[in-house]
Design a protein around this motif. Structure first.
Motif, PDB file in Angstrom:
ATOM      1  N   ARG A 161       0.846  -1.184   0.000  1.00  0.00           N
ATOM      2  CA  ARG A 161       0.000   0.000   0.000  1.00  0.00           C
ATOM      3  C   ARG A 161       0.885   1.237   0.000  1.00  0.00           C
ATOM      4  O   ARG A 161       1.981   1.222   0.562  1.00  0.00           O
ATOM      5  N   PRO A 162       0.420   2.317  -0.628  1.00  0.00           N
ATOM      6  CA  PRO A 162       1.231   3.541  -0.612  1.00  0.00           C
ATOM      7  C   PRO A 162       1.342   4.106   0.794  1.00  0.00           C
ATOM      8  O   PRO A 162       0.398   4.032   1.595  1.00  0.00           O
ATOM      9  N   LYS A 163       2.506   4.677   1.087  1.00  0.00           N
ATOM     10  CA  LYS A 163       2.725   5.232   2.419  1.00  0.00           C
ATOM     11  C   LYS A 163       1.957   6.526   2.644  1.00  0.00           C
ATOM     12  O   LYS A 163       1.694   6.898   3.786  1.00  0.00           O
ATOM     13  N   ASP A 164       1.609   7.229   1.559  1.00  0.00           N
ATOM     14  CA  ASP A 164       0.837   8.456   1.725  1.00  0.00           C
ATOM     15  C   ASP A 164      -0.653   8.135   1.640  1.00  0.00           C
ATOM     16  O   ASP A 164      -1.067   6.984   1.797  1.00  0.00           O
ATOM     17  N   ASP A 165      -1.465   9.148   1.367  1.00  0.00           N
ATOM     18  CA  ASP A 165      -2.918   8.961   1.337  1.00  0.00           C
ATOM     19  C   ASP A 165      -3.438   8.555  -0.039  1.00  0.00           C
ATOM     20  O   ASP A 165      -4.645   8.631  -0.294  1.00  0.00           O
TER      21      ASP A 165
END
Length: 232
Positions: A161-165
């Protein structure tokens, strides 16, 4: 009998017209059967599960061999789309650091006092090549495809999953191939919806029941646009 004799010409003309329609009907059936056997058919599917660990399978259900040229992957996110050709990719074969240190201690130091380390060997893996009728091949797991795509576009991941939003939404798999002895490429496309669960798992759900085929003249023009977009 007299009525038949009087209208024999009209009856003969009507019979000839009906016979012509019957032959035309059978000719249409034969042509459709021939066109169906000549029609290219590529299927994109998932195998061994319904999450990111499942394999991305490509099957050639055509009557003639195909040659895989491109496997174009597009990831649709809440912040835009990421696209890359996954037919060829680099595989780094790096030795473990401890092995490198042992090797450097055995060989000693060079004149500058720096330890000599073995250079990293880089290899290439490719899915490009011919596929016989009725055969299939996998291009790795969807997890590996997603990681390679994010690595190319420098998107940091944590548990896939991406670390940001950023939110992953859809994953498009497009195949570009040459069918038999034809000159112009054909294409196939299938979209998968990414369902991110709370337990850090991701489920792949095909949006359509079947793989979309790009085989007629207009659709092949779109396939060429895919290739031009990659080259551009």
């Amino acid at each position: 009998m007299e009525w038949l004799s009087e209208h024999s010409k009209a009856i003969t003309a009507i019979t000839s017209i009906l016979t012509l329609f019957v032959w035309f009907f059978y000719a249409q059936i034969l042509y459709r059967n021939f066109a169906r056997t000549r029609r290219p058919r590529i299927i994109i599917n998932r195998g061994h599960g319904n999450d990111l660990t499942s394999l991305c399978l490509i099957s050639n259900m055509s009557s003639e061999p195909i040659f895989l040229e491109h496997i174009i992957v597009t990831l649709h996110t809440s912040k835009g789309s990421l696209t890359n050709d996954m037919i060829d990719f680099e595989a780094d074969h790096r030795q473990d650091r401890s092995d490198s240190e042992d090797s450097s201690s055995e060989h000693g130091k060079d004149q500058g006092g720096n330890c000599r380390h073995e250079q990293d060997r880089e290899g290439m893996r490719s899915s490009q090549g011919p596929m016989l009728p009725g055969s299939f091949s996998h291009v790795g797991s969807f997890e590996a495809i997603l990681r390679r795509l994010c690595n190319v576009h420098e998107v940091a991941l944590e548990h896939d999953r991406p670390k940001d939003d950023t939110v992953f939404q859809f994953l498009d798999i497009r195949v570009v191939a040459i069918y038999g002895s034809e000159d112009h490429p054909i294409g196939a496309e299938r979209r998968f919806r990414l369902h991110m669960n709370d337990d850090e798992a991701c489920t792949l759900v095909p949006v359509s029941l079947d793989t979309k085929r790009y085989a007629n003249r207009l659709q092949r023009w779109r396939v060429r646009q895919w290739i031009r977009h990659l080259d551009g």
